[in-house]
Motif scaffolding. Structure first.
Motif, mmCIF file in Angstrom:
data_model
loop_
_atom_site.group_PDB
_atom_site.id
_atom_site.type_symbol
_atom_site.label_atom_id
_atom_site.label_comp_id
_atom_site.label_asym_id
_atom_site.label_seq_id
_atom_site.Cartn_x
_atom_site.Cartn_y
_atom_site.Cartn_z
ATOM 1 N N GLU A 59 0.904 -1.323 0.024
ATOM 2 C CA GLU A 59 -0.145 0.278 -0.004
ATOM 3 C C GLU A 59 0.871 1.416 -0.001
ATOM 4 O O GLU A 59 0.576 2.175 -0.724
ATOM 5 N N LYS A 62 2.256 1.611 -3.509
ATOM 6 C CA LYS A 62 1.287 2.114 -4.470
ATOM 7 C C LYS A 62 1.078 3.607 -4.090
ATOM 8 O O LYS A 62 0.923 4.499 -5.203
ATOM 9 N N ASP A 63 0.973 4.211 -2.861
ATOM 10 C CA ASP A 63 0.754 5.392 -2.561
ATOM 11 C C ASP A 63 1.872 6.271 -3.256
ATOM 12 O O ASP A 63 1.753 7.492 -3.919
ATOM 13 N N ILE A 113 8.899 -2.809 -8.312
ATOM 14 C CA ILE A 113 7.719 -3.185 -8.691
ATOM 15 C C ILE A 113 7.982 -4.609 -9.237
ATOM 16 O O ILE A 113 6.855 -5.448 -9.363
ATOM 17 N N TYR A 118 2.670 -10.506 -6.545
ATOM 18 C CA TYR A 118 1.457 -9.818 -6.307
ATOM 19 C C TYR A 118 0.281 -11.044 -6.374
ATOM 20 O O TYR A 118 0.358 -11.952 -7.196
ATOM 21 N N VAL A 123 -2.571 -5.340 -10.218
ATOM 22 C CA VAL A 123 -1.923 -4.278 -9.458
ATOM 23 C C VAL A 123 -0.595 -4.116 -9.989
ATOM 24 O O VAL A 123 -0.250 -3.031 -9.979
ATOM 25 N N ASP A 126 -1.065 -1.941 -13.211
ATOM 26 C CA ASP A 126 -1.302 -0.528 -12.914
ATOM 27 C C ASP A 126 0.047 0.017 -12.252
ATOM 28 O O ASP A 126 0.215 1.474 -12.794
ATOM 29 N N LEU A 127 0.684 -0.380 -11.701
ATOM 30 C CA LEU A 127 2.067 0.354 -10.823
ATOM 31 C C LEU A 127 2.856 0.267 -12.102
ATOM 32 O O LEU A 127 3.509 1.547 -12.037
#
Length: 156
Positions: A59, A62-63, A113, A118, A123, A126-127
């Motif tokens: 998280e 991601k932020d 990444i 995952y 996810v 998207d990253l």
């Protein structure tokens, strides 16, 4: 544009740029990286944290990627529509600071990444899309800065 109508906005921009640069410093700090010349405050030895982009919670990663994507896109869009702001950016050594940030942060974030496992492959996708977009917009912003600050004066 608004800067033509209100020239004092240039001083507002000048005062705001350290905050923009602080965004890069904050991302580096959260990733456990340091950017030479990016922070005027010395770091205490006991403040060293072993958190890196590779071992931080998903998280948080991601932020950071979303924050970077938003910041780099906004920065590029602003310079694209108002290239006269480049002179003010350069007064704050923005090209140097952006290049230093890019060199330290982007490979670290890309590696984090790629190496992470995952539960949901969307996810990862998207990253990866967002870090790629961030990289592209930082390069485009850098090109605008170099064009306006270095190349245009030679051509004129």
């Amino acid at each position: 544009n608004i800067f033509t109508q209100q020239p004092s906005y240039f001083s507002d921009l000048d005062e705001t740029l350290p905050t923009v640069l602080q965004v890069f410093s904050n991302i580096l700090q959260k990733c456990g990286l340091q950017c030479e010349g990016a922070s005027a405050e010395p770091q205490k030895l006991e403040e060293r944290v072993n958190v890196t982009a590779g071992n931080m919670p998903l998280e948080e990663l991601k932020d950071i990627v979303l924050y970077l994507c938003d910041t780099s896109t906004t920065l590029w869009a602003f310079l694209d529509v108002f290239p006269l702001a480049c002179q003010t950016f350069q007064k704050h050594e923005f090209c140097y600071r952006l290049a230093s940030f890019y060199e330290l942060a982007i490979p670290e974030l890309e590696s984090a990444i790629k190496k992470r496992r995952y539960e949901n492959n969307s996810v990862f996708a998207d990253l990866w899309r967002r870090i790629s977009h961030s990289r592209k917009k930082m390069i485009e912003a850098f090109h605008i800065l170099i064009n306006q600050v270095c190349l245009q004066p030679i051509l004129e």
